[in-house]
Design an enzyme around this catalytic site. Structure first.
Site, PDB file in Angstrom:
ATOM      1  N   HIS B 122       0.964  -1.479  -0.312  1.00  0.00           N
ATOM      2  CA  HIS B 122      -0.015  -0.010  -0.361  1.00  0.00           C
ATOM      3  C   HIS B 122       0.842   1.375   0.102  1.00  0.00           C
ATOM      4  CE1 HIS B 122      -3.187   2.538   1.589  1.00  0.00           C
ATOM      5  NE2 HIS B 122      -3.637   2.108   1.525  1.00  0.00           N
ATOM      6  N   ASP B 199       3.161  -5.344   7.823  1.00  0.00           N
ATOM      7  CA  ASP B 199       2.141  -4.298   8.128  1.00  0.00           C
ATOM      8  C   ASP B 199       0.671  -5.262   8.644  1.00  0.00           C
ATOM      9  OD1 ASP B 199      -0.366  -2.670   7.387  1.00  0.00           O
ATOM     10  OD2 ASP B 199       0.504  -2.161   4.878  1.00  0.00           O
ATOM     11  N   GLN B 202      -4.955  -5.299   7.056  1.00  0.00           N
ATOM     12  CA  GLN B 202      -5.910  -6.409   6.403  1.00  0.00           C
ATOM     13  C   GLN B 202      -5.679  -7.508   6.709  1.00  0.00           C
ATOM     14  OE1 GLN B 202      -7.506  -5.514   4.289  1.00  0.00           O
ATOM     15  NE2 GLN B 202      -6.470  -3.681   3.286  1.00  0.00           N
ATOM     16  N   LYS B 225     -11.016  -1.451  10.686  1.00  0.00           N
ATOM     17  CA  LYS B 225     -10.422  -2.037   9.629  1.00  0.00           C
ATOM     18  C   LYS B 225     -11.137  -3.707  10.072  1.00  0.00           C
ATOM     19  CE  LYS B 225      -7.355  -0.321   5.762  1.00  0.00           C
ATOM     20  NZ  LYS B 225      -8.262   0.125   5.009  1.00  0.00           N
ATOM     21  N   CYS B 367      -4.666   1.898  -3.906  1.00  0.00           N
ATOM     22  CA  CYS B 367      -3.545   2.344  -3.063  1.00  0.00           C
ATOM     23  C   CYS B 367      -2.543   2.043  -3.426  1.00  0.00           C
ATOM     24  CB  CYS B 367      -3.634   2.971  -1.821  1.00  0.00           C
ATOM     25  SG  CYS B 367      -5.156   4.242  -1.574  1.00  0.00           S
TER      26      CYS B 367
END
Lengths: 147, 414
Positions: B122, B199, B202, B225, B367
């Site tokens: 991203h 990261d 997600q 999220k 993104c």
């Protein structure tokens, strides 16, 4: 002649035709053209627009890019309308187009095929697609006057 | 037992809401998620009953808010298996990654050092590293992805050398939905004394996370999220690394002392990273979100989502006008395009047509603008599932995709 804007089938055909076979779709490598790169802040629409202005006449207008049906067709239709116009005429067309988009009074005869975008505001998020190149052209004409 | 109908009752957005006049079907969970009542109540409770600032504690009310705020740190620590002093509240994943890039990177990188990322990252896990490299004259290099878009341990190993100081990868790609083997990658990265930044934006919402087991050095994620409020996130870091890191922002709440001779003494970790008044209501909302997810059970969530994802992919594969780019996705992120006469319909046109039928899906590059050369398309439409989505919602998507033609996409504005 039947009015385009009252004929959804015709409207669809016009839009599809301009999307699938966009007019004036090829940039030229020529410094006498003014160029602007317009792109959407929120989606993928990305278009480059060129105009050749001589003695206040838009002698040529071209574009290239990768954009949605609405952005591509509205650009293609715009180039057909604008090509050969004086700056004054072009500004009048642009003004009428934005009036139509903003649900104000406009001249159907002036906008010709561009009336297919009359209801674009039904999907508010698509207004930016239908006005992307029109805003770009407006800016190009303003820059031309300032120079 | 996992009961999706019962779960849906917890979400006001799933109670008869509409999109363009049609029943709302929300499949944009990669962008943000819907909030259950308990989270909304936690946020409003702060404003209705316990408003006051944190880090004061001069009066009982402020003390109570302080307690509730700090309790969230414990809840997060328990959720990802770390110590609560290793939990830093940020404004989200982007803020966390910038904090690491500048706070750790500026002190630890020099000319010709290397930062490894991938093209699937991203923007938030790409641009801070570009900037850090520009400042320090370090280099950003890309770990190659395999044919399915995964980061393999083998490819990480090939890229590692003694100049590599930071490796920063998503545990789950927001476009391709595949899970990286973080644990094995961490082992390789540590052989070269580099740090591994993960990261988790997600992944943390969808699968059980154990930072001790993964042995990553940093893990970052966003509350919104995972059923929590917007503009709050977490930066987990191993304590000894956090201790050596400079805060990205300085100000109130994070210092112990300063004077006109420019002596400044900062608070200890994690407080030195939390300058200014935090997004208090969102931190309290995050606590409620984690409680909610834990009650359902992260394993139940992961199992249910996997079944729904498998079902969605198998149904999409039956459509001859749809190309799925990541049929081997591990979690419920499915990237596809729709064809008309063999030509891809521009993603935004498809998303607008779907919207007309109540379906909320995102189109675009999501993104991850470096990824598109790899996929050889400009953009996709993304179906991102969460545990409150149903088979019936997927069926509706499939039904509408069957009728998705360029003509129908144009009709949307006629």
């Amino acid at each position: 002649m039947n009015s385009i804007k009252d004929n959804p089938i015709l409207k669809r055909e016009i839009m599809m035709d301009h999307y699938e076979s966009p007019r004036n779709f090829q940039l030229i490598d020529d410094n006498s053209y003014r160029q602007i790169h317009v792109y959407s802040q929120s989606c993928q629409d990305d278009i480059k627009l060129q105009v050749l202005i001589n003695n206040d006449i838009i002698e040529d207008i071209r574009f290239e890019g990768n954009a949605c049906v609405i952005a591509t067709a509205s650009t293609s239709i715009m180039t057909e309308l604008i090509k050969g116009c004086s700056i004054k005429q072009a500004k009048e067309i642009i003004e009428n187009y934005f009036n139509m988009i903003n649900q104000k009074e406009y001249g159907e005869n002036i906008l010709k095929e561009a009336v297919v975008f009359e209801s674009v505001g039904r999907q508010v998020n698509r207004i930016s697609c239908a006005t992307l190149s029109w805003n770009g052209l407006k800016q190009l004409l303003n820059e031309n006057e300032e120079s | 037992m996992f009961n999706v109908d019962k779960i849906r009752q917890d979400f006001p957005m799933l109670q008869g809401k509409t999109n363009e006049g049609k029943p709302l079907i929300y499949l944009d969970n990669g962008a943000t998620t819907l909030k259950p009542n308990s989270v909304i109540e936690a946020v409003t409770n702060y404003y209705q009953n316990i408003t006051s600032n944190i880090n004061r504690g001069d009066y009982k009310l402020a003390y109570l808010v302080d307690q509730a705020y700090e309790k969230t740190r414990e809840v997060v620590a328990d959720f990802i298996n770390c110590q609560s002093k290793e939990v830093v509240f940020t404004y989200g994943t982007t803020h966390s990654l910038n904090q690491i890039a500048y706070g750790y990177g500026l002190n630890n990188l020099k000319e010709n050092d290397e930062i490894l990322i991938t093209v699937a990252e991203h923007a938030s896990n790409t641009l801070p590293w570009y900037q850090l490299a520009a400042i320090t004259k370090a280099k950003v290099k890309f770990i190659p992805l395999d044919k399915t878009g995964k980061i393999t341990v083998e490819n990480v190993r090939k890229m590692l050398n003694e100049n590599v100081k930071i490796v920063s990868i998503a545990q789950v790609s927001n476009v391709l939905g595949c899970i990286s083997d973080v644990k094995a990658i961490a082992r390789e990265v540590h052989k070269f004394n580099a740090v591994l930044v993960v990261d988790g934006a997600q992944s943390v919402p969808h699968i059980k996370t154990d930072v001790k087991d993964l042995d990553c050095d940093f893990l970052v994620f966003s509350a919104h999220k995972m059923c929590g409020p917007t503009a709050v996130g977490v930066m987990y870091g191993k304590y000894h690394l956090l201790e050596k890191m400079m805060p990205l922002m300085l100000g109130g709440g994070m210092n112990l002392h300063f004077d006109t001779d420019f002596n400044v003494k900062l608070k200890a970790v994690p407080y030195k990273f939390e300058a200014g008044t935090s997004n208090i209501e969102a931190v309290l909302g995050l606590k409620a979100a984690i409680k909610y997810l834990k009650e359902i059970g992260m394993d139940n969530i992961a199992n249910y989502e996997k079944q729904l994802k498998d079902y969605t992919i198998s149904e999409l594969k039956k459509l001859d006008n749809v190309i799925v780019y990541n049929p081997e996705a591990d979690i419920g992120i499915i990237s596809f395009n729709v064809l008309d006469k063999g030509k891809i319909i521009f993603g935004q046109d498809v998303a607008s047509y779907l919207s007309k039928h109540g379906l909320c899906l995102r189109s675009g590059n999501h993104c991850a603008k470096n990824l598109w050369q790899y996929l050889a398309v400009d953009s996709t439409v993304r179906c991102a599932l969460y545990f409150y989505n149903t088979k019936e919602e997927v069926d509706k998507l499939i039904e509408v995709l069957k009728t998705t033609t360029l003509e129908n996409c144009v009709d949307v504005i006629l």
